[in-house]
Design a protein around this motif. Structure first.
Motif, PDB file in Angstrom:
ATOM      1  N   SER A 663       0.832  -1.205   0.000  1.00  0.00           N
ATOM      2  CA  SER A 663       0.000   0.000   0.000  1.00  0.00           C
ATOM      3  C   SER A 663       0.866   1.254   0.000  1.00  0.00           C
ATOM      4  N   GLY A 664       1.981   1.210   0.721  1.00  0.00           N
ATOM      5  CA  GLY A 664       2.894   2.341   0.752  1.00  0.00           C
ATOM      6  C   GLY A 664       3.595   2.578  -0.575  1.00  0.00           C
ATOM      7  N   ARG A 665       3.536   1.601  -1.466  1.00  0.00           N
ATOM      8  CA  ARG A 665       4.117   1.744  -2.801  1.00  0.00           C
ATOM      9  C   ARG A 665       3.054   2.135  -3.831  1.00  0.00           C
ATOM     10  N   ARG A 666       1.960   2.686  -3.375  1.00  0.00           N
ATOM     11  CA  ARG A 666       0.822   3.058  -4.227  1.00  0.00           C
ATOM     12  C   ARG A 666       0.173   1.829  -4.862  1.00  0.00           C
ATOM     13  N   GLY A 667       0.312   0.702  -4.193  1.00  0.00           N
ATOM     14  CA  GLY A 667      -0.260  -0.532  -4.718  1.00  0.00           C
ATOM     15  C   GLY A 667      -1.709  -0.709  -4.312  1.00  0.00           C
ATOM     16  N   ARG A 668      -2.430  -1.452  -5.103  1.00  0.00           N
ATOM     17  CA  ARG A 668      -3.821  -1.813  -4.800  1.00  0.00           C
ATOM     18  C   ARG A 668      -3.876  -3.323  -4.591  1.00  0.00           C
ATOM     19  N   VAL A 669      -4.155  -3.727  -3.364  1.00  0.00           N
ATOM     20  CA  VAL A 669      -4.260  -5.161  -3.065  1.00  0.00           C
ATOM     21  C   VAL A 669      -5.580  -5.665  -3.628  1.00  0.00           C
ATOM     22  N   MET A 670      -5.492  -6.655  -4.511  1.00  0.00           N
ATOM     23  CA  MET A 670      -6.685  -7.167  -5.191  1.00  0.00           C
ATOM     24  C   MET A 670      -7.301  -8.362  -4.476  1.00  0.00           C
ATOM     25  N   GLY A 671      -6.549  -8.955  -3.556  1.00  0.00           N
ATOM     26  CA  GLY A 671      -7.088 -10.099  -2.836  1.00  0.00           C
ATOM     27  C   GLY A 671      -5.995 -10.992  -2.303  1.00  0.00           C
ATOM     28  N   THR A 672      -6.365 -11.917  -1.437  1.00  0.00           N
ATOM     29  CA  THR A 672      -5.436 -12.899  -0.876  1.00  0.00           C
ATOM     30  C   THR A 672      -6.091 -14.268  -0.916  1.00  0.00           C
ATOM     31  N   GLU A 673      -5.260 -15.302  -0.895  1.00  0.00           N
ATOM     32  CA  GLU A 673      -5.782 -16.668  -0.837  1.00  0.00           C
ATOM     33  C   GLU A 673      -4.763 -17.564  -0.157  1.00  0.00           C
ATOM     34  N   GLN A 674      -5.255 -18.548   0.563  1.00  0.00           N
ATOM     35  CA  GLN A 674      -4.392 -19.491   1.244  1.00  0.00           C
ATOM     36  C   GLN A 674      -3.771 -20.456   0.237  1.00  0.00           C
ATOM     37  N   SER A 675      -2.457 -20.703   0.399  1.00  0.00           N
ATOM     38  CA  SER A 675      -1.759 -21.604  -0.519  1.00  0.00           C
ATOM     39  C   SER A 675      -1.306 -22.885   0.157  1.00  0.00           C
ATOM     40  N   GLY A 676      -1.673 -23.086   1.413  1.00  0.00           N
ATOM     41  CA  GLY A 676      -1.283 -24.291   2.123  1.00  0.00           C
ATOM     42  C   GLY A 676       0.120 -24.175   2.690  1.00  0.00           C
ATOM     43  N   GLY A 677       0.413 -24.990   3.675  1.00  0.00           N
ATOM     44  CA  GLY A 677       1.743 -24.987   4.265  1.00  0.00           C
ATOM     45  C   GLY A 677       2.070 -23.702   4.992  1.00  0.00           C
ATOM     46  N   GLY A 678       1.042 -23.001   5.491  1.00  0.00           N
ATOM     47  CA  GLY A 678       1.283 -21.760   6.214  1.00  0.00           C
ATOM     48  C   GLY A 678       1.656 -20.594   5.329  1.00  0.00           C
ATOM     49  N   LEU A 679       1.277 -20.640   4.045  1.00  0.00           N
ATOM     50  CA  LEU A 679       1.622 -19.588   3.093  1.00  0.00           C
ATOM     51  C   LEU A 679       0.363 -18.905   2.577  1.00  0.00           C
ATOM     52  N   THR A 680       0.485 -17.627   2.263  1.00  0.00           N
ATOM     53  CA  THR A 680      -0.601 -16.842   1.696  1.00  0.00           C
ATOM     54  C   THR A 680      -0.134 -16.189   0.405  1.00  0.00           C
ATOM     55  N   LEU A 681      -1.003 -16.217  -0.606  1.00  0.00           N
ATOM     56  CA  LEU A 681      -0.716 -15.556  -1.876  1.00  0.00           C
ATOM     57  C   LEU A 681      -1.453 -14.219  -1.896  1.00  0.00           C
ATOM     58  N   ILE A 682      -0.698 -13.149  -2.076  1.00  0.00           N
ATOM     59  CA  ILE A 682      -1.259 -11.798  -2.135  1.00  0.00           C
ATOM     60  C   ILE A 682      -1.185 -11.323  -3.575  1.00  0.00           C
ATOM     61  N   ARG A 683      -2.314 -10.867  -4.099  1.00  0.00           N
ATOM     62  CA  ARG A 683      -2.362 -10.310  -5.460  1.00  0.00           C
ATOM     63  C   ARG A 683      -2.554  -8.802  -5.358  1.00  0.00           C
ATOM     64  N   ALA A 684      -1.737  -8.071  -6.105  1.00  0.00           N
ATOM     65  CA  ALA A 684      -1.813  -6.615  -6.056  1.00  0.00           C
ATOM     66  C   ALA A 684      -1.393  -6.038  -7.397  1.00  0.00           C
ATOM     67  N   GLU A 685      -1.795  -4.800  -7.628  1.00  0.00           N
ATOM     68  CA  GLU A 685      -1.339  -4.044  -8.787  1.00  0.00           C
ATOM     69  C   GLU A 685      -0.518  -2.873  -8.268  1.00  0.00           C
ATOM     70  N   VAL A 686       0.725  -2.783  -8.743  1.00  0.00           N
ATOM     71  CA  VAL A 686       1.671  -1.804  -8.209  1.00  0.00           C
ATOM     72  C   VAL A 686       2.382  -1.116  -9.364  1.00  0.00           C
ATOM     73  N   PRO A 687       2.534   0.214  -9.319  1.00  0.00           N
ATOM     74  CA  PRO A 687       3.326   0.896 -10.354  1.00  0.00           C
ATOM     75  C   PRO A 687       4.754   0.360 -10.392  1.00  0.00           C
ATOM     76  N   GLU A 688       5.255   0.090 -11.585  1.00  0.00           N
ATOM     77  CA  GLU A 688       6.578  -0.515 -11.702  1.00  0.00           C
ATOM     78  C   GLU A 688       7.678   0.376 -11.140  1.00  0.00           C
ATOM     79  N   ILE A 689       7.467   1.687 -11.172  1.00  0.00           N
ATOM     80  CA  ILE A 689       8.488   2.593 -10.652  1.00  0.00           C
ATOM     81  C   ILE A 689       8.689   2.402  -9.147  1.00  0.00           C
ATOM     82  N   GLU A 690       7.715   1.769  -8.481  1.00  0.00           N
ATOM     83  CA  GLU A 690       7.766   1.577  -7.033  1.00  0.00           C
ATOM     84  C   GLU A 690       8.359   0.230  -6.617  1.00  0.00           C
ATOM     85  N   ILE A 691       8.607  -0.651  -7.569  1.00  0.00           N
ATOM     86  CA  ILE A 691       9.059  -2.001  -7.188  1.00  0.00           C
ATOM     87  C   ILE A 691      10.414  -2.345  -7.796  1.00  0.00           C
ATOM     88  N   GLY A 692      11.201  -1.323  -8.114  1.00  0.00           N
ATOM     89  CA  GLY A 692      12.529  -1.596  -8.657  1.00  0.00           C
ATOM     90  C   GLY A 692      13.405  -2.382  -7.706  1.00  0.00           C
TER      91      GLY A 692
END
Length: 734
Positions: A663-692
């Protein structure tokens, strides 16, 4: 002994590894663990114990296991996969030492591909990190046999029993008794610091003490005060072994009070280890100065030769023909069809390119012609291959020394010289029966590093140096960005980047400078506008005359540039209308505000004027460009930035911090889902200039356990304040 070897050869026969004559006499073992856990030190201790090196760490021809890459000496850590072959009990053991730092996970994956079993090296001083847990899960997914070695027992913080419990919690899953020690450490008299050094091991199955205090392994009977401790741990070990036995009556007999003979226990233990269902824990320490045997080295060699599987017990990776036709599964047969794979590529300033090859089927011989099939990494700058090539000399490495081999049979590893086309991941097969192996998974490099040559001399050598660098490392991607005109190396992290640039300088004589990485911005019109382009010059002789009037309208994202001709009455002759369009498109590619390509507009040619003599193709191109620039001067021009679809896989405990960071990178979290084994998958849309630098920052946020992938989604308008800053920078640079 706690574990006996499955072979009938003399277990005391030691020395440097000789060429393997059958797959059953080979063990391929990869050492896995975090940086500083002691993997390389353990390899050196095993080489000393087998007689492959002397007490000074030297071999008979003057080589040394310490003769590694000079970059490793400077960084004080392993940065590449290395092979050390040793021999024990008539068995050739190929020890594959892997880097423990996350930036070199590509080398680790190559080691896992080449090996048939894994030794997880865990420091008693540092514990188990998240990255090691992830590798354990990868091995579990493919059923690779695993054992654990606890090192650094000399540390004041070290506790063997506590570390066994930590390993059971980290690796045991629902069955902690699948992770149990075969030996218990025996501590000597406490020193001035109150810490008792480990001087020997207690074999739980044999109920014998193996004393290393003198520097030589000596077998004795345990003292009476040790017997209760031995009995408790031994009973739990026996129950763990019996639980994995294929003999379903064994547990009933044991619980009924029957004595299970040692031979049955050892055989069931070895089978369970080879199946990957039981994971023994051992302890090890390097030899003291002047000593020949390091603590636990003999026990570890017995486990490797007796408990780890032969190459014949491993399923050969699936093969097809280069054009995709399916082929019957292969087996580890020296007389079968040749199928070998390049697991590592390196360059030697004197020998040239050296390929480390795992032979899965058939026999590889020097000076024969083989077929090289490509690896499917063309998107990373690695071209696919489908060529015949002559094999150079075969050798076995030892530090920087290379010992000549007459052949490499199925199940063995060897270095091949002068394969000029083959790269890591390529398949070597018979030229009249070409095969292609399914590649192993390579991590995606997600840290961009923009570079340019330091001088004109470096510029002349840059292209060839980069090609060689990328050929060695399939986890690196080379990009020639057509929008920003930058040369970009995509790496796995900062350490990966530093090693790549250092190799460019030292191996290939190319000095480069890093520059800020640019993302591919775009421009578009914020409103409709009109423009008039007038290009009239009369300077004697043939003049230039072209006038055109256009209207520009914004279009939805992804529309590109649309050109419409609405000229009536021949105001612009038909032959010059394509010229106007060409000039407009050329100006759009150069940009109209900050120098970024113009997109998502419709340009309509409405009117114009021509001269019967002075009008020309060039004149109308210029007029079209001028008209577009004039239209842009009267309306707001929006900057568009690329937005990436980001998928982050992270442990549940770090979901909150990761989402907050996105969120601090101007990202929009689109959702989360459990992936098993104590892991979570987070889907987001983030400007590329913020994730270099997100590859680095995510590792820090998640303590090395997070992974992410990114795909281009679309371009979106940049916030006005940020767009204004970009325009100011573009103006200052102009």
């Amino acid at each position: 002994m706690g574990v006996r070897t499955r072979t009938e050869t003399n277990p005391g026969a030691a020395g440097r590894a000789m060429p393997a004559d059958q797959p059953g006499s080979v063990r391929n073992v990869v050492l896995v663990g975090h940086s500083g856990s002691g993997k390389t030190t353990l390899v050196e201790a095993l080489a000393l114990a087998t007689g492959a090196v002397n007490r000074a760490g030297r071999v008979e021809d003057g080589g040394s296991l310490s003769d590694y890459d000079e970059i490793e000496h400077r960084q004080q850590r392993s940065v590449q996969l290395s092979l050390v072959p040793v021999a024990w009990g008539g068995i050739k053991i190929n020890l594959l030492d892997t880097p423990g730092y996350a930036d070199f996970v590509g080398e680790l994956r190559a080691g896992l591909r080449a090996a048939d079993a894994a030794l997880f090296v865990v420091s008693a001083a540092d514990g188990v990190d998240g990255a090691t847990r992830m590798v354990w899960e990868e091995c579990a997914a493919v059923g690779m046999p695993r054992a654990l070695v606890i090192t650094h027992l000399e540390s004041a913080r070290a506790g063997f029993e506590e570390m066994v419990q930590t390993c059971q919690a980290a690796f045991g899953g629902d069955d902690p008794d699948a992770v149990l020690p075969l030996y218990l450490p025996l501590r000597g008299t406490a020193g001035a610091d109150g810490h008792s050094p480990v001087t020997g091991l207690i074999g739980l199955l044999s109920e014998r003490v193996f004393d290393y205090a003198s520097g030589e392994r000596k077998e004795t009977t345990p003292a009476d005060e040790l017997l209760p401790r031995i009995a408790e741990a031994r009973n739990r070990l026996i129950e763990g072994i019996i639980a994995e036995s294929e003999d379903e009556t064994l547990m009933d007999r044991y619980l009924g009070g029957a004595e299970i003979d040692m031979k049955t226990l050892v055989e069931d233990l070895e089978k369970a280890v080879a199946r990957g269902t039981f994971h023994p824990v051992l302890a090890a320490a390097p030899a003291a100065e002047g000593a020949r045997h390091g603590l636990g080295t003999i026990e570890l060699l017995e486990l490797v030769t007796g408990g780890f599987p032969t190459p014949m017990e491993r399923e050969v990776p699936a093969v097809t023909t280069p054009d995709g036709a399916r082929r019957p599964p292969l087996t580890c047969d020296p007389d079968g069809p040749l199928a070998a794979e390049v697991v590592k590529t390196s360059s030697d300033p004197y020998v040239g390119r050296i390929s480390l090859v795992r032979v899965f089927s058939g026999t590889l011989r020097p000076d024969e012609t083989v077929h090289v099939s490509g690896h499917g990494l063309e998107d990373r700058g690695h071209e696919d291959h489908d060529v015949d090539e002559r094999v150079g000399a075969l050798s076995a490495p030892f530090g920087k020394q290379q010992r000549t081999l007459a052949q490499a049979i199925a199940g063995d590893l060897a270095c091949v010289a002068k394969l000029n086309h083959a790269e890591t991941g390529d398949t070597l097969s018979a030229k009249d029966q070409p095969l292609l192996m399914a590649p192993w998974e390579m991590p995606d490099p997600l840290l961009p590093v923009a570079i340019h040559a330091h001088s004109k001399a470096d510029e002349d050598k840059l292209s060839q140096g980069l090609a060689r660098l990328v050929a060695e490392d399939p986890t690196m991607r080379l990009e020639q960005n057509q929008d920003t005109h930058q040369v970009v190396l995509w790496c796995l992290g900062e350490a990966h980047r530093d090693v790549a640039l250092e190799r460019l300088r030292t191996r290939y004589g190319v000095q480069v400078d890093t520059i800020p990485h640019k993302v591919s911005l775009r421009e578009t019109f914020g409103a409709a506008a009109a423009g008039r382009g007038r290009h009239v010059k009369q300077s004697g002789g043939h003049g230039q005359y072209a006038i055109c009037e256009i209207r520009v309208e914004p279009l939805p994202g992804g529309s590109g540039i649309e050109f419409v001709d609405k000229v009536v009455g021949g105001a612009v002759p038909r032959q010059f209308i394509p010229s106007v369009e060409k000039g407009i498109r050329a100006q759009a590619a150069r940009g109209v505000a900050a120098g970024y390509p113009l997109v998502d507009v419709r340009v309509t040619l409405l009117d114009g004027k021509a001269h019967s003599v002075d009008s020309s193709d060039a004149a109308f191109q210029t007029a079209g460009a001028l008209a577009l620039r004039e239209a842009a001067a009267d309306v707001p021009i929006h900057l568009l930035e690329p937005v990436a679809e980001v998928r982050v896989l992270v442990s549940d405990e770090y979901v909150g911090p990761v989402m907050s960071d996105l969120s601090g990178r101007r990202g929009r979290v689109m959702g989360t889902e459990q992936s098993g084994g104590g892991l979570t998958l987070i889907r987001a849309e983030v400007p590329e200039i913020e994730i270099g630098r997100y590859a680095i920052d995510l590792r820090s946020l998640s303590h090395g356990t997070g992974r992410f992938s990114r795909d281009y989604a679309r371009h979106e308008p940049m916030p006005p304040q940020l767009a204004e800053r970009v325009r100011e920078q573009a103006t200052a640079a102009a």
